[in-house]
Write an enzyme that holds these catalytic residues in place. Structure first.
Site, PDB file in Angstrom:
ATOM      1  N   THR A 116       5.251   4.165  17.495  1.00 23.23           N
ATOM      2  CA  THR A 116       5.045   5.565  17.862  1.00 23.23           C
ATOM      3  C   THR A 116       3.559   5.883  17.959  1.00 23.23           C
ATOM      4  O   THR A 116       3.114   6.579  18.881  1.00 23.23           O
ATOM      5  CB  THR A 116       5.708   6.488  16.830  1.00 23.23           C
ATOM      6  OG1 THR A 116       7.116   6.239  16.813  1.00 23.23           O
ATOM      7  CG2 THR A 116       5.458   7.960  17.153  1.00 23.23           C
ATOM      8  N   ARG A 117       2.777   5.372  17.050  1.00 24.63           N
ATOM      9  CA  ARG A 117       1.336   5.627  17.068  1.00 24.63           C
ATOM     10  C   ARG A 117       0.680   5.011  18.305  1.00 24.63           C
ATOM     11  O   ARG A 117      -0.175   5.638  18.941  1.00 24.63           O
ATOM     12  CB  ARG A 117       0.696   5.097  15.784  1.00 24.63           C
ATOM     13  CG  ARG A 117       1.201   5.801  14.535  1.00 24.63           C
ATOM     14  CD  ARG A 117       0.541   5.281  13.271  1.00 24.63           C
ATOM     15  NE  ARG A 117       1.178   5.863  12.099  1.00 24.63           N
ATOM     16  CZ  ARG A 117       0.579   6.045  10.924  1.00 24.63           C
ATOM     17  NH1 ARG A 117      -0.682   5.687  10.761  1.00 24.63           N
ATOM     18  NH2 ARG A 117       1.226   6.577   9.910  1.00 24.63           N
ATOM     19  N   ARG A 124      -8.283   8.320   3.271  1.00 23.30           N
ATOM     20  CA  ARG A 124      -9.275   7.256   3.059  1.00 23.30           C
ATOM     21  C   ARG A 124     -10.002   6.954   4.364  1.00 23.30           C
ATOM     22  O   ARG A 124     -11.238   6.883   4.399  1.00 23.30           O
ATOM     23  CB  ARG A 124      -8.572   5.993   2.537  1.00 23.30           C
ATOM     24  CG  ARG A 124      -9.481   4.753   2.469  1.00 23.30           C
ATOM     25  CD  ARG A 124      -8.675   3.513   2.153  1.00 23.30           C
ATOM     26  NE  ARG A 124      -7.691   3.220   3.181  1.00 23.30           N
ATOM     27  CZ  ARG A 124      -7.926   2.523   4.287  1.00 23.30           C
ATOM     28  NH1 ARG A 124      -9.145   2.039   4.517  1.00 23.30           N
ATOM     29  NH2 ARG A 124      -6.978   2.293   5.171  1.00 23.30           N
ATOM     30  N   ARG A 125      -9.237   6.764   5.434  1.00 25.50           N
ATOM     31  CA  ARG A 125      -9.868   6.455   6.713  1.00 25.50           C
ATOM     32  C   ARG A 125     -10.697   7.631   7.217  1.00 25.50           C
ATOM     33  O   ARG A 125     -11.749   7.440   7.827  1.00 25.50           O
ATOM     34  CB  ARG A 125      -8.799   6.066   7.736  1.00 25.50           C
ATOM     35  CG  ARG A 125      -8.180   4.700   7.457  1.00 25.50           C
ATOM     36  CD  ARG A 125      -7.012   4.401   8.366  1.00 25.50           C
ATOM     37  NE  ARG A 125      -6.450   3.068   8.095  1.00 25.50           N
ATOM     38  CZ  ARG A 125      -5.195   2.747   8.296  1.00 25.50           C
ATOM     39  NH1 ARG A 125      -4.337   3.641   8.763  1.00 25.50           N
ATOM     40  NH2 ARG A 125      -4.767   1.516   8.025  1.00 25.50           N
ATOM     41  N   LYS A 172       0.819  -1.212   0.000  1.00 25.34           N
ATOM     42  CA  LYS A 172       0.000   0.000   0.000  1.00 25.34           C
ATOM     43  C   LYS A 172       0.856   1.267   0.000  1.00 25.34           C
ATOM     44  O   LYS A 172       0.350   2.351  -0.289  1.00 25.34           O
ATOM     45  CB  LYS A 172      -0.964   0.008   1.182  1.00 25.34           C
ATOM     46  CG  LYS A 172      -0.335   0.132   2.549  1.00 25.34           C
ATOM     47  CD  LYS A 172      -1.391   0.094   3.641  1.00 25.34           C
ATOM     48  CE  LYS A 172      -0.800   0.201   5.033  1.00 25.34           C
ATOM     49  NZ  LYS A 172      -0.109   1.471   5.268  1.00 25.34           N
ATOM     50  N   ASP A 173       2.165   1.147   0.329  1.00 25.11           N
ATOM     51  CA  ASP A 173       3.060   2.298   0.324  1.00 25.11           C
ATOM     52  C   ASP A 173       3.761   2.496  -1.014  1.00 25.11           C
ATOM     53  O   ASP A 173       4.503   3.469  -1.190  1.00 25.11           O
ATOM     54  CB  ASP A 173       4.130   2.149   1.411  1.00 25.11           C
ATOM     55  CG  ASP A 173       3.558   2.235   2.815  1.00 25.11           C
ATOM     56  OD1 ASP A 173       2.465   2.813   2.971  1.00 25.11           O
ATOM     57  OD2 ASP A 173       4.202   1.729   3.751  1.00 25.11           O
ATOM     58  N   ARG A 176       0.898  10.547  12.800  1.00 27.40           N
ATOM     59  CA  ARG A 176       2.024  10.071  11.995  1.00 27.40           C
ATOM     60  C   ARG A 176       2.983   9.286  12.869  1.00 27.40           C
ATOM     61  O   ARG A 176       2.895   9.269  14.084  1.00 27.40           O
ATOM     62  CB  ARG A 176       2.769  11.272  11.366  1.00 27.40           C
ATOM     63  CG  ARG A 176       2.056  11.955  10.198  1.00 27.40           C
ATOM     64  CD  ARG A 176       2.002  11.110   8.938  1.00 27.40           C
ATOM     65  NE  ARG A 176       3.264  10.476   8.636  1.00 27.40           N
ATOM     66  CZ  ARG A 176       4.319  11.070   8.061  1.00 27.40           C
ATOM     67  NH1 ARG A 176       4.253  12.350   7.737  1.00 27.40           N
ATOM     68  NH2 ARG A 176       5.428  10.408   7.824  1.00 27.40           N
ATOM     69  N   ASN A 198       5.827   5.611  13.023  1.00 30.31           N
ATOM     70  CA  ASN A 198       5.713   4.175  12.807  1.00 30.31           C
ATOM     71  C   ASN A 198       4.693   3.580  13.785  1.00 30.31           C
ATOM     72  O   ASN A 198       4.140   4.283  14.625  1.00 30.31           O
ATOM     73  CB  ASN A 198       7.087   3.496  12.930  1.00 30.31           C
ATOM     74  CG  ASN A 198       7.713   3.669  14.294  1.00 30.31           C
ATOM     75  OD1 ASN A 198       7.036   3.598  15.321  1.00 30.31           O
ATOM     76  ND2 ASN A 198       9.031   3.902  14.329  1.00 30.31           N
ATOM     77  N   CYS A 209      -1.512   9.172  -2.018  1.00 29.47           N
ATOM     78  CA  CYS A 209      -2.070   9.234  -0.667  1.00 29.47           C
ATOM     79  C   CYS A 209      -2.835  10.537  -0.453  1.00 29.47           C
ATOM     80  O   CYS A 209      -3.460  10.717   0.588  1.00 29.47           O
ATOM     81  CB  CYS A 209      -0.981   9.080   0.375  1.00 29.47           C
ATOM     82  SG  CYS A 209       0.099  10.494   0.479  1.00 29.47           S
TER      83      CYS A 209
END
Length: 308
Positions: A157-158, A134-135, A86-87, A152, A154, A245
């Site tokens: 971190t989230r 999208r979300r 997806k990236d 934002r 990784n 994105c």
């Protein structure tokens, strides 16, 4: 690198250095080592990892996660790059190809919250973290009263920001949580029929230089053709829509019992001035040409329904 019969020696994998990216690279490393190859990792930090104070849609898109890895391939410092599909931009730079797509993990989005067991339990005005447009549009369609705030970093971190109380809940890809043994953090995995995944979500893709016929042949044994065809249809939707994105676009393809491929796609307006558009298309897709055509048909349906 040199041939040892059918064995390639010293395959170097370029990878980001986040815990999830390293898991993905080590997974491919193990698969290749099982086949007799010698494999090492080249860890790298990408621009996407460095820029954390702005949304990806404002600083160049998800391609920021792959450019440094592609440079390592181009310069011969690495042989393959492992990506979350997806990236990966819908159109690779000239001279690069996707050599394979591995068997897909759970493609769904997951709600993670220390206090609330479902989206419905979140109180009015609750803060939900995500930086995916999208979300954002799909969450607003289900719960327009929520406060959707940028998130934002990784995966670790989230989760830390959530645990510090900056958010009431966050939405993450279920695949990443499962790969890192964090499935217990998932409160609920959203039904794809309501929270439609991103193109390629849950799949790993391996990128190589187009002139590396030896690697392309070697990596074919790792590929899952059904998942590659399904994600090719999804990526065709995004490509046809000019996808990046910065576009609030979802696309998810599933094989049906009769052997056909069904693709669902959705587009929403992040400013909220237009209604969420959802479409689906279904056809036989035994090869990449027909899978791509199915995705393009879904994109046409989106545009005809008002997506832009």
């Amino acid at each position: 690198m040199y041939f040892l019969g059918a064995i390639l020696s010293n395959i170097v994998i370029a990878t980001r250095e986040s815990r999830l990216a390293l898991w993905q690279a080590e997974h491919v490393q193990a698969l290749l080592q099982e086949r007799g190859h010698t494999v090492s990792l080249l860890g790298m930090t990408t621009r996407g990892d460095q820029i954390l104070d702005k949304s990806l849609s404002k600083v160049g898109g998800k391609g920021l996660f792959v450019k440094e890895l592609e440079l390592a391939l181009e310069e011969g410092r690495a042989d393959i790059a492992v990506h979350s599909l997806k990236d990966v931009p819908m159109d690779l730079p000239e001279g690069f190809v996707l050599a394979c797509v591995l068997e897909r993990e759970d493609p769904r989005d997951a709600l993670v919250s220390p206090r609330y067991a479902s989206l419905e339990e979140l109180p009015q005005g609750a803060i939900v973290g995500t930086s995916s447009l999208r979300r954002v549009v799909l969450l607003r369609a289900m719960r327009p009263d929520l406060r959707i705030e940028p998130l934002r970093g990784n995966l670790d971190t989230r989760l830390r920001k959530l645990d510090e109380g900056q958010y009431d809940a966050i939405v993450l890809a279920a695949a990443g949580l499962k790969r890192l043994g964090l499935e217990g953090r998932i409160r609920v995995a959203f039904d794809p029929d309501t929270m439609l995944p991103a193109a390629g979500q849950g799949a790993l893709g391996i990128e190589v230089r187009a002139d590396r016929a030896d690697l392309i042949a070697l990596l074919a044994s790792l590929s899952n053709r059904g998942d590659w065809l399904a994600t090719a249809a999804e990526r065709a939707v995004s490509r046809s829509m000019g996808g990046s994105c910065s576009m609030p676009l979802a696309a998810h393809a599933r094989w049906q019992a009769d052997g056909t491929l069904r693709i669902d796609a959705a587009w929403g307006d992040p400013e909220g001035s237009a209604a969420l558009v959802r479409v689906h298309a279904q056809a036989e897709a035994p090869d990449f040409t027909q899978a791509g055509a199915l995705g393009e048909r879904a994109a046409d349906l989106l545009r005809n329904a008002g997506a832009r």
